[in-house]
Structure formats: structure tokens, C-alpha cells
Design an enzyme around this catalytic site. Sequence first.
Site, PDB file in Angstrom:
ATOM      1  N   HIS A 145      -5.932 -41.622 -24.188  1.00  0.00           N
ATOM      2  CA  HIS A 145      -7.058 -42.180 -23.420  1.00  0.00           C
ATOM      3  C   HIS A 145      -7.774 -43.282 -24.203  1.00  0.00           C
ATOM      4  O   HIS A 145      -8.951 -43.519 -23.981  1.00  0.00           O
ATOM      5  CB  HIS A 145      -8.081 -41.096 -23.023  1.00  0.00           C
ATOM      6  N   ASP A 173       4.091 -32.839 -22.937  1.00  0.00           N
ATOM      7  CA  ASP A 173       2.824 -33.591 -22.868  1.00  0.00           C
ATOM      8  C   ASP A 173       1.979 -33.332 -24.114  1.00  0.00           C
ATOM      9  O   ASP A 173       0.755 -33.386 -24.056  1.00  0.00           O
ATOM     10  CB  ASP A 173       2.063 -33.185 -21.589  1.00  0.00           C
ATOM     11  N   ASP A 209       0.700 -40.904 -22.776  1.00  0.00           N
ATOM     12  CA  ASP A 209       0.204 -39.696 -22.102  1.00  0.00           C
ATOM     13  C   ASP A 209       0.243 -39.972 -20.601  1.00  0.00           C
ATOM     14  O   ASP A 209      -0.664 -40.580 -20.072  1.00  0.00           O
ATOM     15  CB  ASP A 209      -1.221 -39.403 -22.578  1.00  0.00           C
ATOM     16  N   GLU A 245      -2.896 -35.171 -13.120  1.00  0.00           N
ATOM     17  CA  GLU A 245      -3.200 -34.217 -14.193  1.00  0.00           C
ATOM     18  C   GLU A 245      -4.521 -34.566 -14.861  1.00  0.00           C
ATOM     19  O   GLU A 245      -5.316 -33.695 -15.214  1.00  0.00           O
ATOM     20  CB  GLU A 245      -2.071 -34.226 -15.236  1.00  0.00           C
ATOM     21  N   GLU A 246      -4.761 -35.869 -15.039  1.00  0.00           N
ATOM     22  CA  GLU A 246      -5.933 -36.310 -15.800  1.00  0.00           C
ATOM     23  C   GLU A 246      -7.243 -36.024 -15.068  1.00  0.00           C
ATOM     24  O   GLU A 246      -8.312 -36.079 -15.663  1.00  0.00           O
ATOM     25  CB  GLU A 246      -5.836 -37.814 -16.111  1.00  0.00           C
ATOM     26  N   ASP A 303       0.319 -39.798 -14.013  1.00  0.00           N
ATOM     27  CA  ASP A 303      -0.955 -40.534 -13.950  1.00  0.00           C
ATOM     28  C   ASP A 303      -1.506 -40.770 -15.351  1.00  0.00           C
ATOM     29  O   ASP A 303      -1.158 -40.075 -16.304  1.00  0.00           O
ATOM     30  CB  ASP A 303      -1.981 -39.777 -13.093  1.00  0.00           C
ATOM     31  N   HIS A 323       3.480 -35.461 -16.268  1.00  0.00           N
ATOM     32  CA  HIS A 323       2.624 -36.107 -15.257  1.00  0.00           C
ATOM     33  C   HIS A 323       2.710 -37.623 -15.376  1.00  0.00           C
ATOM     34  O   HIS A 323       2.834 -38.153 -16.480  1.00  0.00           O
ATOM     35  CB  HIS A 323       1.180 -35.611 -15.352  1.00  0.00           C
TER      36      HIS A 323
END
Length: 411
Positions: free
Chosen positions: A382, A199, A142, A176-177, A81, A79
Site C-alpha cells: 500500500h 498473499d 499485493d 480483498e483490500e 484488487d 486477489h
Amino acid sequence: MTSVLERFLRYVQYDTQSDERATSCPSTAKQLVLLSDLAAELRDLGLRDAAVDTYGYVMATVPSTSCKPAVPTIGFIAHVDTSPELSGANVTPIVHRQYDGRDLVLPDDPSAVLRPADIPELNEHVGDDIVTASGATLLGADDKAGVAEIVTAAEHLLTHPDVPHGPIRIAFTPDEEVGRGTAHFDVTRFGASCAYTMDGGGRGEVESESFSADAMTVTFSGFNTHPGYARGRMVNAIKVAAAFINDLPVDRQSPETTEGHEGFVHPYVLQAGVEKTAVRLLIRDFQTGGLKDKECLVEQLAHHAVKRFPGARVDIAIEESYRNMKEILDQHPKVVGYACDAVRRAGLEVRSHPIRGGTDGSKLAFMGLPTPNIFAGEHNFHSRLEWVAVQDMEKAVEVIVHLCRIWEERS
Ligand SMILES: [Zn+2]
């Protein structure tokens, strides 16, 4: 050939933060900038069918080099994003060459320090090259590490036509997030018999087990009236909800007190008013059947709270979020087995932990595409302290190439 590091450093400079409040697909237009550039990059590498669809999904094919007629098509997914929790704009990646084992202080914020004392995994990377952001933003490993690894593996396969492999499908996805990474993923058009999300965390990880997850909304209704004239009439939904929340398990079945294979009940949003108060809860368990037990407990506690406040009412709604992908992957043992073999062939030890969350694979598995998760090298997702080791990204590229070969050899 472009290295996985060069690609990674380029991709993290795109701001691709997703937004859970938006209803568009993708949730933010800025994700399309990277997605379109990725499709163009894949076309430049020679993947002629690389294209972005209207929802932002990029798909492309590395054609088969095998002389065998029936090598299954396999896929690799990442992903683009980054998490809405922290800014991903103006990311300044820093490569700390040959990490010496000391604290890494990030220049834009002296309080942002990666300490091996807090992050024991760093000790495994002395001598490696570590990439971090500069202290003010997340890094975006990520999952731009996964994106860079897949593109680099595709380039490797295209420049080594002597390596036999079946058809390889590639997908890069948005959102995805914010839990919508598979909302418009067209499994039929993707056309793979199985896939791998790149991932995961540290090197060697192969994840085949996720939570099963539901969301509950418990809405208490009371009766509002002028507080000066409320005697005997007002029923305060906030107080009913407070009594309910107070009864929820604290020292067990909560995120703060569980690990490994234990599930939980987690109140995370409260919309409060005297007339109506809604509590949103996450319900998590590795056994789908265990969700039911936790939901019954929530219902009992809600009704118990209502009984204490005559005139109050409660409505309970349950939505399915995702299911443990193990239920599907167990029916396709080769998919995880070959991934573990590819990790070993790259000279690594296989590590497997249950994911205390969901991945895109948890949804894709139930959409007909068995999809375990392989390490991309991401750590501290994150966070301003997010980091990735260059050597782990290089190993992940190797694992992808080995996996393509293993599927060809054994079919
Ligand atoms: Zn991710």
C-alpha cells in the site's frame, strides 16, 4: 512458457483499485477487466472450465495427474484488487537488475527512495532483481505477485503431466483490500478440502495465525439547542465523546504501542455533532476471548463518560469482523504442515509470524475452507515504496508445485 516476471509486469499495468464506498460486487468495474483476461489466459493454457462469475470471482481447475483414487483437492487463491489508499493507475514497473545494495531512487519522485537503512529486508536481496513502481503509484505486488505465481505454477503443472498431483483449484478474487474478498466466495462450488492464499511477504513465510477482530460503534446522544439560549439545557455529545476518547488507553492496548501477540482498542472514525456523536473502534486480539475483555473496557469507559454529563446517553453496537484462523487450522495440522514442508523443499527456511490483521483465510477458515497464507514476496504494501524480488516470486512458484506434489505423495 511465460515467466512469472513477464506475467507480473503485465498484470500490474491493469488499474484494479477497489473502493470501500461502493456497494456493487466487485466494488469497481475495472477489476473485471483483469479478472476476465485472467479467465481467458487460463483457458488458453488449457484449463477448460476457467470462468468469471457474476461477482467477478474467477475459478478454474488443473485436472489430477495422479493414479491414486483419493488425492484431496487443494486450492490456491489470490486477489486482483489493489488498495484504495494509493493510486494504482498507470503503474510503470521498473526492474532493478542485480540489486547492488545501494539506495533505490524512484524516477517520478526523488523523495521516494528505498533505503536498506530503513528497509533491512533489502540487504537479503543483494544480487537479486527487484521490481518497484516509478514513485507516483503503488506497484500492486499485493497481490498481483500471488496471481502471477499461481498462473505460472498452473502452466508448469500443465506442461509437466509427469508430475503427479491431485485436482488443483484456482480462484482469483476481487475486493480483498476493502474487506469483502470472500463476501461471495462459493466454498461449495470451489470444492477444495483446503486452500492457500498466496498473499504474504518475504520468502519462506507461512502464516497461520491472524487477529480476531470486532468493530464497535459507540454513539453518544446529547441535546442540541440554540447556543445563545443553551444554559442548563444543552448536552453536547461531542464533549461526552471527547471525555470518552481521552480515557482510552494510550501507552498500552493501542496500535501505536503494541506488537507481536498484543491486541488493541483503536478509535478510527468520528462522526461528530452536538446532538449525536458516534465513535467507531476496531477491537483486536489473538484470543477471541480477549476481545470480550477489551469490549467491556470500552463499555465501562463510555458509561463513565456519560455519568459526567447529566442528560447524555450512550448506545453501543458490536459487529464481528473476523476470527483468528488458527482456531480452525489447529484442527487440520496437515494443511500448515505440508506448506512448511513445501517451503523447505524449495530450499528455504520457514518463517512464521502472527498476522496483525486479517487475511481472506481468516474468513474462509470459518466458512469451511482452512486457508493459511503463503509468501508471495510482497514488501511495503500500500505504499509508493512497494517492492518484490523476482527470485522470491520464482521460489513461490516452486513452493506451489512442491505443495501439489506433497499432497499427492502423502495420500
Ligand atoms: Zn493482499
